[in-house]
Write an enzyme that holds these catalytic residues in place. Structure first.
Site, mmCIF file in Angstrom:
data_model
loop_
_atom_site.group_PDB
_atom_site.id
_atom_site.type_symbol
_atom_site.label_atom_id
_atom_site.label_comp_id
_atom_site.label_asym_id
_atom_site.label_seq_id
_atom_site.Cartn_x
_atom_site.Cartn_y
_atom_site.Cartn_z
ATOM 1 N N LYS A 53 0.462 -0.946 -0.134
ATOM 2 C CA LYS A 53 0.125 -0.245 -0.215
ATOM 3 C C LYS A 53 0.713 0.525 -0.032
ATOM 4 O O LYS A 53 0.855 2.058 -0.983
ATOM 5 C CB LYS A 53 -0.985 0.255 1.098
ATOM 6 N N GLN A 97 -4.890 -1.543 9.153
ATOM 7 C CA GLN A 97 -4.895 -2.931 8.668
ATOM 8 C C GLN A 97 -5.229 -4.072 9.595
ATOM 9 O O GLN A 97 -5.024 -4.040 11.190
ATOM 10 C CB GLN A 97 -3.343 -2.948 8.594
ATOM 11 N N ASP A 120 -11.456 3.258 3.906
ATOM 12 C CA ASP A 120 -11.793 2.343 3.882
ATOM 13 C C ASP A 120 -13.345 1.297 3.704
ATOM 14 O O ASP A 120 -13.664 0.764 2.750
ATOM 15 C CB ASP A 120 -11.373 0.606 5.116
#
Ligand code: NDP
Length: 294
Positions: A53, A97, A120
């Protein structure tokens, strides 16, 4: 034989578009999109995801802020880092994460992210916006699936879509996106009866289960478009390991009209959509209209 939907190539083009738009945003408005990624602990798979990422964010021309925290960090410290990132003008997207260690509440952490920076799309406010048709952030994996489907099929309205899996990160938002496109949507899960029959009714079949090669060729309607979200590592007979999806690619490829491979299908779309969402956030936060054709 089904057409292979090349997610890797599509994701490459999307990342290039994001890079070009980033360059315009910087030259016209002096704004550089910033993505902050938080990793708690040393899980090897999560470390790889976070590294990718960060790398792809830099390649897109973004600022990338990586926060690697020890496994035993307190929930309070993690929440106060989120407060700082929420207040930081250089940060437009925040991603934590998952999974987190058991002493930290994932719900509390997601709730603490400013919804405008929740790239997200897991914050309850963005979940609600997707459910009610308002503009928010859509989780990256289903967003990537939806882009692939629209690119291949064009108008999805009236098609029968079956989503196998009802998780908050894939199955449910995928179903909401397909409904938004006016598909007739069925969501199947572990309690669904006659799953093969349900799948055979699908013009669009999305598998997000986490069971290697579960969907077989005779579960699929001839000509259907099959999107395989699953990522499963299996041991092969020769002792080596391989990545396979939730779809039995060899048998389904004989019947379907189009299919995403694993790897190289949905996977690469997820990070590309994270960059896309962060670019959108950088525009929205600064009150700059996001170009409509993207
Ligand atoms: P979850 O484990 O959270 O959800 C799995 C879903 O599948 C549940 O709704 C479960 O039903 C359902 N299910 C399990 N077994 C069966 C069965 N035998 N028949 C029908 N339904 C079943 O998984 P995720 O949604 O997080 O992920 C799904 C897959 O996608 C995984 O392989 C994961 O690795 C992959 N993935 C890939 C991503 C990518 O970037 N390509 C990103 C995210 C995930 P129930 O609710 O009843 O338990």
């Amino acid at each position: 034989m089904a057409l292979i939907l090349d997610g890797k190539a599509f994701a490459g083009k999307l990342r290039e578009k994001v890079r070009e738009m980033t360059s315009t945003l910087m030259s016209e408005h002096r704004i550089q999109p910033g993505l902050a990624v938080i990793l708690v602990g040393e899980d090897p798979a999560s470390q790889v995801y976070v590294r990718n990422k960060g790398k792809q964010a830099l390649e897109a021309g973004f600022n990338s802020f990586e926060h690697k925290l020890p496994d035993d960090i307190s929930e309070e410290k993690l929440l106060s880092l989120l407060d700082r990132l929420n207040d930081d003008d250089k940060v437009h997207g925040i991603l934590v994460q998952l999974p987190l260690p058991p002493h930290i509440s994932e719900q509390k952490v997601i709730d603490r992210i400013n919804p405008e920076k929740d790239v997200d799309g897991f914050h309850i406010s963005n979940v609600g916006k997707l459910a009610t048709g308002l503009e928010g952030f859509v989780p990256c994996t289903p967003l990537g699936c939806s882009m692939l489907l629209k690119d291949y099929l064009g108008d999805l309205s009236g098609l029968n879509a079956v989503v196998v899996g009802r998780s908050n990160i894939v199955g449910k938002p995928m179903a909401a996106l397909l409904l938004k496109e006016s598909c007739t949507v069925t969501v199947a899960h572990s309690r669904t009866k006659n799953l093969a029959d349900v799948c055979r009714r699908a013009d669009i079949l999305v598998a997000a289960v986490g069971r290697p090669k579960m969907i077989k060729g005779d579960w699929v309607k001839p000509g259907a478009t099959v999107i395989d979200v699953g990522i499963n590592r299996i041991k092969k007979e020769d002792g080596t390991s391989a990545l396979v999806g939730d779809v039995d690619f060899d048998s389904v490829q004989q019947v379907a009209g189009a299919i995403t491979p694993v790897p190289g299908g949905v996977g690469p779309m997820t990070i590309a959509c994270l960059l896309y969402n962060t670019l959108v956030a950088a525009h929205r936060i600064n009150g700059i209209p996001f170009p409509a054709d993207t």
